[in-house]
Design a protein around this motif. Sequence first.
Motif, PDB file in Angstrom:
ATOM      1  N   ILE A 149       0.834  -1.201   0.000  1.00  0.00           N
ATOM      2  CA  ILE A 149       0.000   0.000   0.000  1.00  0.00           C
ATOM      3  C   ILE A 149       0.867   1.248   0.000  1.00  0.00           C
ATOM      4  O   ILE A 149       0.647   2.190  -0.775  1.00  0.00           O
ATOM      5  CB  ILE A 149      -0.954  -0.005   1.217  1.00  0.00           C
ATOM      6  N   ASP A 150       1.880   1.262   0.863  1.00  0.00           N
ATOM      7  CA  ASP A 150       2.770   2.420   0.939  1.00  0.00           C
ATOM      8  C   ASP A 150       3.516   2.625  -0.383  1.00  0.00           C
ATOM      9  O   ASP A 150       3.636   3.750  -0.883  1.00  0.00           O
ATOM     10  CB  ASP A 150       3.757   2.221   2.089  1.00  0.00           C
ATOM     11  N   LEU A 151       3.994   1.523  -0.965  1.00  0.00           N
ATOM     12  CA  LEU A 151       4.729   1.613  -2.230  1.00  0.00           C
ATOM     13  C   LEU A 151       3.831   2.144  -3.344  1.00  0.00           C
ATOM     14  O   LEU A 151       4.241   2.997  -4.145  1.00  0.00           O
ATOM     15  CB  LEU A 151       5.285   0.241  -2.599  1.00  0.00           C
ATOM     16  N   ALA A 152       2.589   1.665  -3.406  1.00  0.00           N
ATOM     17  CA  ALA A 152       1.671   2.107  -4.455  1.00  0.00           C
ATOM     18  C   ALA A 152       1.355   3.593  -4.318  1.00  0.00           C
ATOM     19  O   ALA A 152       1.317   4.322  -5.319  1.00  0.00           O
ATOM     20  CB  ALA A 152       0.392   1.281  -4.414  1.00  0.00           C
ATOM     21  N   CYS A 153       1.105   4.062  -3.081  1.00  0.00           N
ATOM     22  CA  CYS A 153       0.794   5.477  -2.866  1.00  0.00           C
ATOM     23  C   CYS A 153       1.982   6.358  -3.236  1.00  0.00           C
ATOM     24  O   CYS A 153       1.826   7.413  -3.879  1.00  0.00           O
ATOM     25  CB  CYS A 153       0.373   5.711  -1.416  1.00  0.00           C
ATOM     26  N   ARG A 154       3.181   5.941  -2.838  1.00  0.00           N
ATOM     27  CA  ARG A 154       4.367   6.741  -3.154  1.00  0.00           C
ATOM     28  C   ARG A 154       4.620   6.770  -4.667  1.00  0.00           C
ATOM     29  O   ARG A 154       4.949   7.819  -5.237  1.00  0.00           O
ATOM     30  CB  ARG A 154       5.570   6.176  -2.422  1.00  0.00           C
ATOM     31  N   ALA A 155       4.481   5.629  -5.321  1.00  0.00           N
ATOM     32  CA  ALA A 155       4.700   5.575  -6.763  1.00  0.00           C
ATOM     33  C   ALA A 155       3.662   6.423  -7.501  1.00  0.00           C
ATOM     34  O   ALA A 155       3.983   7.117  -8.479  1.00  0.00           O
ATOM     35  CB  ALA A 155       4.639   4.123  -7.247  1.00  0.00           C
ATOM     36  N   TYR A 156       2.422   6.373  -7.034  1.00  0.00           N
ATOM     37  CA  TYR A 156       1.368   7.161  -7.660  1.00  0.00           C
ATOM     38  C   TYR A 156       1.648   8.652  -7.492  1.00  0.00           C
ATOM     39  O   TYR A 156       1.446   9.446  -8.421  1.00  0.00           O
ATOM     40  CB  TYR A 156       0.022   6.795  -7.036  1.00  0.00           C
ATOM     41  N   ALA A 157       2.123   9.059  -6.293  1.00  0.00           N
ATOM     42  CA  ALA A 157       2.437  10.470  -6.052  1.00  0.00           C
ATOM     43  C   ALA A 157       3.592  10.929  -6.942  1.00  0.00           C
ATOM     44  O   ALA A 157       3.561  12.032  -7.506  1.00  0.00           O
ATOM     45  CB  ALA A 157       2.791  10.680  -4.575  1.00  0.00           C
ATOM     46  N   VAL A 158       4.608  10.076  -7.083  1.00  0.00           N
ATOM     47  CA  VAL A 158       5.739  10.424  -7.952  1.00  0.00           C
ATOM     48  C   VAL A 158       5.286  10.547  -9.401  1.00  0.00           C
ATOM     49  O   VAL A 158       5.692  11.458 -10.129  1.00  0.00           O
ATOM     50  CB  VAL A 158       6.856   9.367  -7.808  1.00  0.00           C
ATOM     51  N   ARG A 159       4.435   9.634  -9.834  1.00  0.00           N
ATOM     52  CA  ARG A 159       3.938   9.683 -11.220  1.00  0.00           C
ATOM     53  C   ARG A 159       3.137  10.960 -11.464  1.00  0.00           C
ATOM     54  O   ARG A 159       3.258  11.577 -12.526  1.00  0.00           O
ATOM     55  CB  ARG A 159       3.084   8.454 -11.510  1.00  0.00           C
ATOM     56  N   GLU A 160       2.317  11.357 -10.496  1.00  0.00           N
ATOM     57  CA  GLU A 160       1.570  12.607 -10.650  1.00  0.00           C
ATOM     58  C   GLU A 160       2.516  13.800 -10.731  1.00  0.00           C
ATOM     59  O   GLU A 160       2.288  14.741 -11.488  1.00  0.00           O
ATOM     60  CB  GLU A 160       0.578  12.785  -9.494  1.00  0.00           C
ATOM     61  N   GLY A 161       3.591  13.762  -9.937  1.00  0.00           N
ATOM     62  CA  GLY A 161       4.567  14.841  -9.988  1.00  0.00           C
ATOM     63  C   GLY A 161       5.265  14.917 -11.327  1.00  0.00           C
ATOM     64  O   GLY A 161       5.485  16.003 -11.883  1.00  0.00           O
ATOM     65  N   LEU A 162       5.610  13.744 -11.875  1.00  0.00           N
ATOM     66  CA  LEU A 162       6.255  13.721 -13.193  1.00  0.00           C
ATOM     67  C   LEU A 162       5.303  14.219 -14.282  1.00  0.00           C
ATOM     68  O   LEU A 162       5.718  14.942 -15.202  1.00  0.00           O
ATOM     69  CB  LEU A 162       6.722  12.299 -13.509  1.00  0.00           C
ATOM     70  N   ASN A 163       4.040  13.846 -14.188  1.00  0.00           N
ATOM     71  CA  ASN A 163       3.061  14.322 -15.168  1.00  0.00           C
ATOM     72  C   ASN A 163       2.904  15.832 -15.097  1.00  0.00           C
ATOM     73  O   ASN A 163       2.747  16.508 -16.126  1.00  0.00           O
ATOM     74  CB  ASN A 163       1.715  13.637 -14.936  1.00  0.00           C
ATOM     75  N   TRP A 164       2.945  16.362 -13.882  1.00  0.00           N
ATOM     76  CA  TRP A 164       2.815  17.812 -13.715  1.00  0.00           C
ATOM     77  C   TRP A 164       4.021  18.527 -14.342  1.00  0.00           C
ATOM     78  O   TRP A 164       3.867  19.547 -15.007  1.00  0.00           O
ATOM     79  CB  TRP A 164       2.713  18.150 -12.236  1.00  0.00           C
ATOM     80  N   CYS A 165       5.214  17.973 -14.120  1.00  0.00           N
ATOM     81  CA  CYS A 165       6.423  18.572 -14.720  1.00  0.00           C
ATOM     82  C   CYS A 165       6.349  18.519 -16.244  1.00  0.00           C
ATOM     83  O   CYS A 165       6.715  19.485 -16.936  1.00  0.00           O
ATOM     84  CB  CYS A 165       7.670  17.850 -14.222  1.00  0.00           C
ATOM     85  N   LEU A 166       5.880  17.381 -16.769  1.00  0.00           N
ATOM     86  CA  LEU A 166       5.784  17.240 -18.222  1.00  0.00           C
ATOM     87  C   LEU A 166       4.775  18.224 -18.798  1.00  0.00           C
ATOM     88  O   LEU A 166       5.010  18.857 -19.836  1.00  0.00           O
ATOM     89  CB  LEU A 166       5.399  15.804 -18.576  1.00  0.00           C
ATOM     90  N   THR A 167       3.631  18.370 -18.112  1.00  0.00           N
ATOM     91  CA  THR A 167       2.609  19.320 -18.561  1.00  0.00           C
ATOM     92  C   THR A 167       3.138  20.748 -18.542  1.00  0.00           C
ATOM     93  O   THR A 167       2.885  21.554 -19.454  1.00  0.00           O
ATOM     94  CB  THR A 167       1.353  19.203 -17.678  1.00  0.00           C
ATOM     95  N   ARG A 168       3.902  21.062 -17.511  1.00  0.00           N
ATOM     96  CA  ARG A 168       4.461  22.409 -17.397  1.00  0.00           C
ATOM     97  C   ARG A 168       5.457  22.691 -18.525  1.00  0.00           C
ATOM     98  O   ARG A 168       5.461  23.790 -19.105  1.00  0.00           O
ATOM     99  CB  ARG A 168       5.139  22.551 -16.029  1.00  0.00           C
ATOM    100  N   GLU A 169       6.287  21.698 -18.849  1.00  0.00           N
ATOM    101  CA  GLU A 169       7.256  21.880 -19.926  1.00  0.00           C
ATOM    102  C   GLU A 169       6.561  22.043 -21.278  1.00  0.00           C
ATOM    103  O   GLU A 169       6.942  22.867 -22.106  1.00  0.00           O
ATOM    104  CB  GLU A 169       8.218  20.686 -19.966  1.00  0.00           C
ATOM    105  N   ASN A 170       5.500  21.242 -21.482  1.00  0.00           N
ATOM    106  CA  ASN A 170       4.756  21.351 -22.742  1.00  0.00           C
ATOM    107  C   ASN A 170       4.076  22.714 -22.859  1.00  0.00           C
ATOM    108  O   ASN A 170       3.991  23.292 -23.947  1.00  0.00           O
ATOM    109  CB  ASN A 170       3.718  20.235 -22.834  1.00  0.00           C
ATOM    110  N   PHE A 171       3.600  23.228 -21.733  1.00  0.00           N
ATOM    111  CA  PHE A 171       2.941  24.525 -21.733  1.00  0.00           C
ATOM    112  C   PHE A 171       3.935  25.639 -22.076  1.00  0.00           C
ATOM    113  O   PHE A 171       3.622  26.572 -22.813  1.00  0.00           O
ATOM    114  CB  PHE A 171       2.295  24.780 -20.377  1.00  0.00           C
ATOM    115  N   LYS A 172       5.170  25.520 -21.542  1.00  0.00           N
ATOM    116  CA  LYS A 172       6.190  26.532 -21.832  1.00  0.00           C
ATOM    117  C   LYS A 172       6.581  26.518 -23.300  1.00  0.00           C
ATOM    118  O   LYS A 172       6.804  27.559 -23.928  1.00  0.00           O
ATOM    119  CB  LYS A 172       7.428  26.290 -20.961  1.00  0.00           C
ATOM    120  N   SER A 173       6.680  25.293 -23.851  1.00  0.00           N
ATOM    121  CA  SER A 173       7.097  25.185 -25.246  1.00  0.00           C
ATOM    122  C   SER A 173       5.956  25.537 -26.202  1.00  0.00           C
ATOM    123  O   SER A 173       6.187  25.971 -27.328  1.00  0.00           O
ATOM    124  CB  SER A 173       7.584  23.770 -25.541  1.00  0.00           C
TER     125      SER A 173
END
Length: 579
Positions: free
Chosen positions: A555-579
Motif C-alpha cells: 500500500i505504501d509503495l503504491a501510494c508513493r509511486a502514484y504520487a511520484v507519477r503525478e509529480g512527473l506528469n505535472w512537470c511534463l505538462t508544465r514543460e509542454n505549456f512553456k514550449s
Amino acid sequence: MIRTAVEDDSADGTVLFNIKSTLKPILKTVAACVTLGTGNSLGPEGPSVEIGVSVAKGVCKVLDKGARRKLSLRAAGSAAGISSGFNAAVAGCFFAVESVLWPSPAESSLSLTNTTSMVILSAVIASVMSEIGLGSEPAFAVPVYDFRSPSELPLYLLLGVLCGLVSVGLSKSTSFMLVVFDGIQRVGIPRAVFPILGGLSVGLIALAYPEILYWGFQNVDTLLESQPFANNLSADLLLQLVAVKIVATSLCRASGLVGGYYAPSLFIGGATGMAYGKIVGHLISESNPIFHLSILEVASPQAYGLVGMAATLAGVCQVPLTAVLLLFELTQDYRIVLPLLGAVGLSSWITSDKTRKRSIDDTRELKNGNNAIATSRGRYSYDLRVNSTSSDTNELNGNSICELESSLCLNDSDDDADYLANKILVSEAMKTKYVKALMSTSLTDVVSLMLEEKQSCAVIVDDNNQLVGQLTISDIQQFIELSRAKGRKTQVLRVSELCSSFGARCSVSWIATPNMSLFSARSLMNRHGICQLPVITEDANCGGCPVGLLDRESIDLACRAYAVREGLNWCLTRENFKS
C-alpha cells in the motif's frame, strides 16, 4: 450541510481537493463556535487541538516537508491546542507525547530531541499567546488542595475505581446515542436536522439542570465551590448532575454538534469527586464518635473533586499522564501527586480494555459499507455483498475512543495519503506472487516457500483453490513451541495440524477484492490490527479464489509511486505549456 458537501470525494483534481482540505477545519471551527456559544454540553479544547493540527498540516504543505517532519508538526499543533485551552504548557507537551508521538508508527523514527524541542516551543508560545489574549489566570479557579494523612490514599483509590466506571458509562451512553441517531437517519430524517434535535434536547434538560450548559469553566468553579459566596451543592444534586451531564454530552456528540470531551470530562469528574468527598466525609463524621479513630480524618470534598477531574479525564480520553500533569500544574501542590497517580492509574486501567483507538474515517467507512467485505462465522463462506450490519459494525458504535474525542485520532489520517489511497485500486497494489498452501502441505515446505518468495504470510486454499485461511510465520513459531511443550514426536507437521490447534488463527475474518480502493483496505487493516489481506476474485464462476495478497508495504509503495507519477506528469505538462 456545507461540511457534508465539502466531504464529498466524488470530485477529482488536486486543486479542488486542497481547497476542500482547507475548508474542512474552517467549517468545523465555525460549527464549534456555534455549538459552544449556544451553551451545548461540549468543550473547546478538542476543537483547539484540531485547529492546531490543521495549521500544522497546512505548514507541511507550504514548506513541502517529508513524512517525518509532519509528525513533529502535528505533535506541536496538538500541544499548542491543549496548552492554550487550559493555559498549561507542561500538560500540553505531555498530551502531544501521549496522543501523537507514542501511537505513531515506527516508520516515523525521527530525532526525538528535535521533536521534543518543537513540541515544547509550540506549547510555550501558545500558552504565552493565550495569556496575552485571555489573561494569565488558569482555566478555572483551583481551590487550595488539602491532604490530611497517607491513610486517605485508599479512599482516593476507591475514587479512581468510581471514576473509571463513570467513564465507561459515558462511553456506553455515547455509543447508545449514536445507535439511536443512526436509527433516526434510517427513517429518512436528514443528518442536517440532527444538531437541531440535539440542541433542543439539551435546552429542555437545562430547564431543570442549568449547570450542564457550557459556561466556560464557571460551572466547574460552581462545582468546586471555589468562588466566594458560592452555593454549596448537595451530594444528591451532584450525583444527579453527573447522570444528566452524561446524557446531555452524549446527545450533543451523537447529534453532530461540534466540541470536545475534555471539559465535560472535567465537569463529570469534579461532580463525582465532590459527591464522593461529601458522602465519605459525612459517613466518617458519623462513625468517628463511635469508634474514636482519628485516622479516619479526611480532606475537604474539593480535594476529591480535583482528583476526580483528573481520573475521569484519563478514563474517558485515555491520557493519564496529561491528566496528572494538568492538575499538578494547576494546583502547583506536590502533595496531590500520589492521590492523582493512584486514582488516575486505576481509572485509566478500568477503561483501557473498554476503548480502542480507531480512526474516525475508518469508522465512517465501515458504517457506510464502502466496499467492506464481511465474512460469516461459518465454514469460511464469504458474502461478497456489502454488509453494513455485521457484528463488527455494532462494535464500532461502542468502544471507539475516537467517537468520544476526535482530536485524539488526528494522527491516524493524512489528507494527501487518503486522497491517493482513494484513487488507487487494490488490483494496482496487491502482490500477485505469494505463497499458497494446502491443508496437507508440510510446515517445512511452507516455510521454505516463504523464504523463497520473501513473504511472512501464506494463503491456505482447498483442493478447488478456494480460500480457506492464512498462516503467518509467527503462527508456525508458536505452534512449534506448543508442540515441544506437549512432547509431540510427529516427524512431519502439516498445516492441518496447526489449524486444528489454532483454528481462529488460520481463519480469515476480512478480505479484499481487486476493485476495492486502497483506502477501504487500509481502513480494514487499521481497524482490526492486521497486516495482510487476502485478495479474492469476484468472478461468479470462481468466487472466493485468491488472486493476490495486500500488505502495508505494498500500500505504501503504491501510494508513493502514484504520487511520484503525478509529480512527473505535472512537470511534463508544465514543460509542454512553456514550449
